[in-house]
Motif scaffolding. Structure first.
Motif, PDB file in Angstrom:
ATOM      1  N   ARG A  18       2.211 -10.391  -5.957  1.00 59.17           N
ATOM      2  CA  ARG A  18       1.086  -9.625  -6.512  1.00 59.17           C
ATOM      3  C   ARG A  18       1.602  -8.540  -7.465  1.00 59.17           C
ATOM      4  NH1 ARG A  18      -3.661  -6.600  -2.946  1.00 59.17           N
ATOM      5  NH2 ARG A  18      -4.934  -5.921  -4.716  1.00 59.17           N
ATOM      6  N   THR A  19       2.651  -7.844  -7.054  1.00 53.89           N
ATOM      7  CA  THR A  19       3.245  -6.811  -7.901  1.00 53.89           C
ATOM      8  C   THR A  19       3.855  -7.426  -9.160  1.00 53.89           C
ATOM      9  OG1 THR A  19       3.716  -5.417  -5.989  1.00 53.89           O
ATOM     10  CG2 THR A  19       4.968  -4.969  -7.988  1.00 53.89           C
ATOM     11  N   SER A  20       4.470  -8.594  -9.005  1.00 57.26           N
ATOM     12  CA  SER A  20       5.071  -9.269 -10.152  1.00 57.26           C
ATOM     13  C   SER A  20       4.024  -9.601 -11.203  1.00 57.26           C
ATOM     14  CB  SER A  20       5.777 -10.552  -9.694  1.00 57.26           C
ATOM     15  OG  SER A  20       6.861 -10.259  -8.838  1.00 57.26           O
ATOM     16  N   GLY A  67       8.102  -3.106  -6.395  1.00 54.09           N
ATOM     17  CA  GLY A  67       7.192  -2.352  -7.247  1.00 54.09           C
ATOM     18  C   GLY A  67       7.901  -1.260  -8.029  1.00 54.09           C
ATOM     19  N   CYS A 113       5.127  -9.058  -3.082  1.00 57.74           N
ATOM     20  CA  CYS A 113       6.036  -9.094  -4.232  1.00 57.74           C
ATOM     21  C   CYS A 113       5.433  -9.896  -5.386  1.00 57.74           C
ATOM     22  CB  CYS A 113       7.379  -9.704  -3.834  1.00 57.74           C
ATOM     23  SG  CYS A 113       8.434  -8.630  -2.829  1.00 57.74           S
ATOM     24  N   SER A 170       8.830  -5.196  -0.667  1.00 56.89           N
ATOM     25  CA  SER A 170       7.742  -5.247  -1.637  1.00 56.89           C
ATOM     26  C   SER A 170       7.544  -3.896  -2.322  1.00 56.89           C
ATOM     27  CB  SER A 170       6.434  -5.691  -0.963  1.00 56.89           C
ATOM     28  OG  SER A 170       6.032  -4.776   0.036  1.00 56.89           O
ATOM     29  N   ALA A 229       1.206  -8.018 -11.654  1.00 60.12           N
ATOM     30  CA  ALA A 229       0.760  -6.752 -12.243  1.00 60.12           C
ATOM     31  C   ALA A 229       1.756  -6.234 -13.271  1.00 60.12           C
ATOM     32  CB  ALA A 229       0.551  -5.709 -11.141  1.00 60.12           C
ATOM     33  N   ALA A 230       3.050  -6.471 -13.035  1.00 58.56           N
ATOM     34  CA  ALA A 230       4.091  -5.984 -13.946  1.00 58.56           C
ATOM     35  C   ALA A 230       4.349  -6.939 -15.103  1.00 58.56           C
ATOM     36  CB  ALA A 230       5.390  -5.751 -13.176  1.00 58.56           C
TER      37      ALA A 230
END
Length: 250
Positions: free
Chosen positions: A119-121, A237, A117, A233, A123-124
């Protein structure tokens, strides 16, 4: 001793928090470019470097470490997650100028899920991630490894009373949207272009009752197959990047 391990996690902490690193341990006979980059980063910051056998590294860390481990100061184990200071979070929201995107995780207990989560955060481009202080996994070495460096750059807040925080965010003009399979509205029907906080529940129970009651609205991710729910997770995304899509900032 507290360790951070894995190529990406080690590189991130060497770049972002070198003063908190005690020593870098690298696998003996590791000659690839990634190892050389870590070696150079540590050398440039005058960090102690030790070349070790694989057995020595395995004794330090039981998980997959990819031949790279750093020993960190004891107080850093949880220091990237700060005790919630509403002033600091308010400042981050104000700096976002009406485009704040906050991910709130209501009781994630699996370090792999929390790391993914985060890592995705990153990226976003989220403004902040909020996790409960209790009944939730903290920032463990596994979380750091899975997050691939995001722990060092994503603002992470820990809060004792999540429902109270949601009420405070609403007073600041942040719209609170909770994800639950019980909702009738789909995520694609929700306006995620303003200051918003997306709330996702834990792996087994989902959103807690009090958390859901403090949301402005709830939504679901449409499911077209036989599976009735998604890994948290994966859900993070989908939700975060739906906001990115709506804002045209992808």
């Amino acid at each position: 001793m507290p360790y951070v391990f894995g190529i990406h996690a080690v590189e991130s902490i060497l770049r972002n928090r070198p003063s908190d690193v005690i020593c870098l341990f690298l696998k003996q006979n590791r000659t690839d470019k990634r190892k050389e980059k870590l070696y150079q980063l540590a050398s440039a910051k005058n960090i102690n470097i030790q070349i070790c056998s694989i057995n020595s590294l395995n004794e330090m860390v039981s998980e997959k470490h990819q031949g790279a481990i750093v020993q960190i100061k004891e107080e850093l184990k949880e220091s990237s997650s700060i005790e919630l200071d509403l002033g600091q979070l308010t400042s981050l929201i104000e700096k976002a100028e009406g485009k704040a995107l906050i991910l709130i995780l209501d009781g994630i207990t699996d370090p792999q899920n929390l790391g993914a989560c985060l890592r995705t955060s990153d990226a976003a481009g989220v403004t902040a991630v909020v996790i409960p202080k209790n009944k939730s996994v903290g920032i463990t070495p596994v979380v750091r490894k899975v997050a691939c460096g995001a722990v060092e750059v994503v603002p992470i807040f820990k809060v004792t009373n999540l429902a109270r925080l949601l009420r405070q965010l609403k007073k600041q003009g942040v719209w609170i949207y909770g994800a639950t399979e019980k909702a009738t509205k789909q995520i694609y029907d929700v306006d995620l272009t303003d200051d918003v906080a997306i709330v996702l529940g834990g792996e087994s129970k989902g959103l807690r009752r009090l958390t859901q009651e403090n949301c402005d609205s709830i939504f679901r991710i449409p499911m077209g197959g036989s599976v009735t729910s998604l890994n948290v997770s994966v859900a993070a995304g989908i939700c975060l990047f739906e906001s990115v899509r709506q804002r045209g900032s992808a």
